[in-house]
Scaffold this motif. Structure first.
Motif, PDB file in Angstrom:
ATOM      1  N   ALA B  20       0.838  -1.207   0.000  1.00 34.10           N
ATOM      2  CA  ALA B  20       0.000   0.000   0.000  1.00 34.10           C
ATOM      3  C   ALA B  20       0.871   1.255   0.000  1.00 34.10           C
ATOM      4  N   MET B  21       1.947   1.237   0.800  1.00 35.91           N
ATOM      5  CA  MET B  21       2.857   2.384   0.867  1.00 35.91           C
ATOM      6  C   MET B  21       3.535   2.602  -0.486  1.00 35.91           C
ATOM      7  N   TRP B  22       4.005   1.504  -1.092  1.00 32.75           N
ATOM      8  CA  TRP B  22       4.741   1.579  -2.363  1.00 32.75           C
ATOM      9  C   TRP B  22       3.860   2.189  -3.467  1.00 32.75           C
ATOM     10  N   LYS B  23       2.566   1.823  -3.421  1.00 27.71           N
ATOM     11  CA  LYS B  23       1.638   2.306  -4.456  1.00 27.71           C
ATOM     12  C   LYS B  23       1.258   3.769  -4.230  1.00 27.71           C
ATOM     13  N   SER B  24       1.185   4.182  -2.950  1.00 32.48           N
ATOM     14  CA  SER B  24       0.661   5.524  -2.674  1.00 32.48           C
ATOM     15  C   SER B  24       1.725   6.620  -2.684  1.00 32.48           C
ATOM     16  N   ILE B  25       2.992   6.242  -2.510  1.00 33.32           N
ATOM     17  CA  ILE B  25       4.054   7.262  -2.454  1.00 33.32           C
ATOM     18  C   ILE B  25       4.885   7.212  -3.728  1.00 33.32           C
ATOM     19  N   GLU B  26       5.213   8.385  -4.226  1.00 32.97           N
ATOM     20  CA  GLU B  26       6.017   8.473  -5.456  1.00 32.97           C
ATOM     21  C   GLU B  26       7.448   8.907  -5.115  1.00 32.97           C
ATOM     22  N   GLY B  27       8.353   8.643  -6.008  1.00 36.56           N
ATOM     23  CA  GLY B  27       9.726   9.157  -5.874  1.00 36.56           C
ATOM     24  C   GLY B  27      10.598   8.344  -4.940  1.00 36.56           C
ATOM     25  N   TYR B  28      11.740   8.955  -4.595  1.00 34.94           N
ATOM     26  CA  TYR B  28      12.751   8.221  -3.835  1.00 34.94           C
ATOM     27  C   TYR B  28      12.409   8.093  -2.355  1.00 34.94           C
ATOM     28  N   ALA B  29      11.445   8.898  -1.896  1.00 32.58           N
ATOM     29  CA  ALA B  29      11.062   8.837  -0.477  1.00 32.58           C
ATOM     30  C   ALA B  29      10.586   7.434  -0.119  1.00 32.58           C
ATOM     31  N   ARG B  30       9.979   6.745  -1.099  1.00 34.68           N
ATOM     32  CA  ARG B  30       9.437   5.420  -0.786  1.00 34.68           C
ATOM     33  C   ARG B  30      10.542   4.391  -0.539  1.00 34.68           C
ATOM     34  N   VAL B  31      11.722   4.639  -1.073  1.00 30.71           N
ATOM     35  CA  VAL B  31      12.840   3.722  -0.797  1.00 30.71           C
ATOM     36  C   VAL B  31      13.232   3.847   0.676  1.00 30.71           C
ATOM     37  N   TYR B  32      13.311   5.097   1.161  1.00 31.58           N
ATOM     38  CA  TYR B  32      13.646   5.302   2.571  1.00 31.58           C
ATOM     39  C   TYR B  32      12.558   4.708   3.475  1.00 31.58           C
ATOM     40  N   LEU B  33      11.295   4.867   3.037  1.00 34.15           N
ATOM     41  CA  LEU B  33      10.185   4.281   3.821  1.00 34.15           C
ATOM     42  C   LEU B  33      10.257   2.753   3.817  1.00 34.15           C
ATOM     43  N   LEU B  34      10.650   2.202   2.665  1.00 37.33           N
ATOM     44  CA  LEU B  34      10.791   0.747   2.549  1.00 37.33           C
ATOM     45  C   LEU B  34      11.856   0.238   3.526  1.00 37.33           C
ATOM     46  N   ILE B  35      12.953   0.983   3.637  1.00 29.17           N
ATOM     47  CA  ILE B  35      14.026   0.609   4.574  1.00 29.17           C
ATOM     48  C   ILE B  35      13.489   0.653   6.013  1.00 29.17           C
ATOM     49  N   ALA B  36      12.727   1.717   6.315  1.00 26.52           N
ATOM     50  CA  ALA B  36      12.162   1.847   7.666  1.00 26.52           C
ATOM     51  C   ALA B  36      11.175   0.713   7.958  1.00 26.52           C
ATOM     52  N   PHE B  37      10.336   0.369   6.961  1.00 27.02           N
ATOM     53  CA  PHE B  37       9.361  -0.724   7.116  1.00 27.02           C
ATOM     54  C   PHE B  37      10.089  -2.045   7.369  1.00 27.02           C
ATOM     55  N   SER B  38      11.151  -2.264   6.601  1.00 31.92           N
ATOM     56  CA  SER B  38      11.889  -3.518   6.724  1.00 31.92           C
ATOM     57  C   SER B  38      12.516  -3.633   8.116  1.00 31.92           C
TER      58      SER B  38
END
Lengths: 256, 55
Positions: B20-38
């Motif tokens: 859901a996060m990956w689909k709703s956020i655009e750009g490089y910010a989602r990579v940082y969020l992915l790291i935080a989620f992991s």
């Protein structure tokens, strides 16, 4: 940005290329791990009579070596191959607009396929030898995930720097050799001098390998606190590596 | 058994949240969020698993 079909295609090609042109083809993907497992368990344990201190089991040392070496090989290959991936895949990078860190994912996936095949055969061996399975085995995929994330973080930084300083690939090779012998994989921690023993706790590879050894060999809980610290450190490295990569991405593409 | 189911549910929850996060956020910010989620996911596993086993 993240071309999943490209990653999957590269993963498939990378894995099958190893056996391309051979008469037995993909059968080698099973034969090679079987040979390795026979060496670790039967040759070390039965033929050479290697024993684990405090454990008289015939296969104990073989299991100890297997649960250390198999993850180490996945980690080592992921890290060393990641270091040169931008240069190795220069042709693809210049033709297809893709995320560069995504190229490291296919290496990790390809190494994970080998890891899964080897560990599946190893579990079959454990079943056949009457190994008592414990619920802690459920943690193995998560420890492996953490290990590969760590390899990804260090690999991304090394891959970025390797574009500008080509010596990085050789340096990583030497570091990995030293790292292997600084990690109790083929020997037990107790044989080390006290000074080294106290230092080894700070070795991230030891944290990971020791977790596998505690689960498979000693039937103990992994050190959860250490794993949580390792998780935080790994993600800080990931965060830092990605920040460095983002800062240098334009230069990396120009250099390539 | 409880620990196994707990970890499976935790993994499903995080897979859903990450997607859901990956689909709703655009750009490089989602990579940082992915790291935080992991990071949260793995810390959760190493906290939940021994807790559920002890129940």
């Amino acid at each position: 940005m993240l071309n999943l079909s490209l990653i999957w295609e590269l993963t498939k090609r990378d894995f099958t290329e190893q056996f391309a042109g051979s008469a037995l083809g993909m059968t080698w993907a099973v034969i090679c791990p079987v040979i390795n497992l026979v060496i670790y368990t039967i040759i070390f344990g039965q033929v050479m009579g290697a024993r684990l201190p405090g454990n008289s089991g015939v296969y104990a040392y073989g299991v100890y070596v297997t649960v250390g070496l198999v993850p180490w090989i996945a980690f080592q290959n992921s890290l060393s191959r990641s270091t040169s991936v931008f240069l190795d895949k220069k042709a693809i990078i210049s033709k297809v607009r893709t995320s560069l860190p995504a190229l490291l994912i296919y290496i990790s996936l390809s190494e994970s396929i080998t890891f899964i095949i080897t560990m599946s055969l190893f579990l079959l061996f454990l079943i056949l030898t009457g190994y008592p399975f414990r619920i802690n085995l459920l943690l193995v995929p998560f420890i492996y995930f953490l290990q590969q994330l760590f390899a990804f973080g260090v690999g991304l930084l090394a891959a970025t720097l390797n574009v500008f300083i080509r010596d990085f690939k050789q340096l990583i090779g030497i570091v990995l050799q030293l790292w292997f012998w600084f990690t109790p994989i083929v020997y037990v921690r107790d044989i080390l001098p006290d000074a080294i023993k106290s230092l080894i706790r700070f070795n991230p590879a030891y944290v990971i390998i020791e977790s596998y050894q505690r689960i498979f060999v000693f039937n103990l809980e992994p050190a959860y606190r250490t794993l949580i610290i390792m998780t935080v450190v790994t993600h800080l490295i990931l965060f830092g590596s990605y920040a460095v990569f983002r800062a240098l991405e334009k230069d990396v593409r120009d250099f390539l | 058994m409880k620990a196994g189911i707990g970890i499976l549910l935790w993994a499903c929850l995080f897979l859903g949240l990450t997607y859901a996060m990956w689909k709703s956020i655009e750009g490089y910010a989602r990579v940082y969020l992915l790291i935080a989620f992991s990071a949260l996911f793995l810390i959760g596993v190493f906290v939940l698993f021994p807790y559920l086993k002890g129940q």
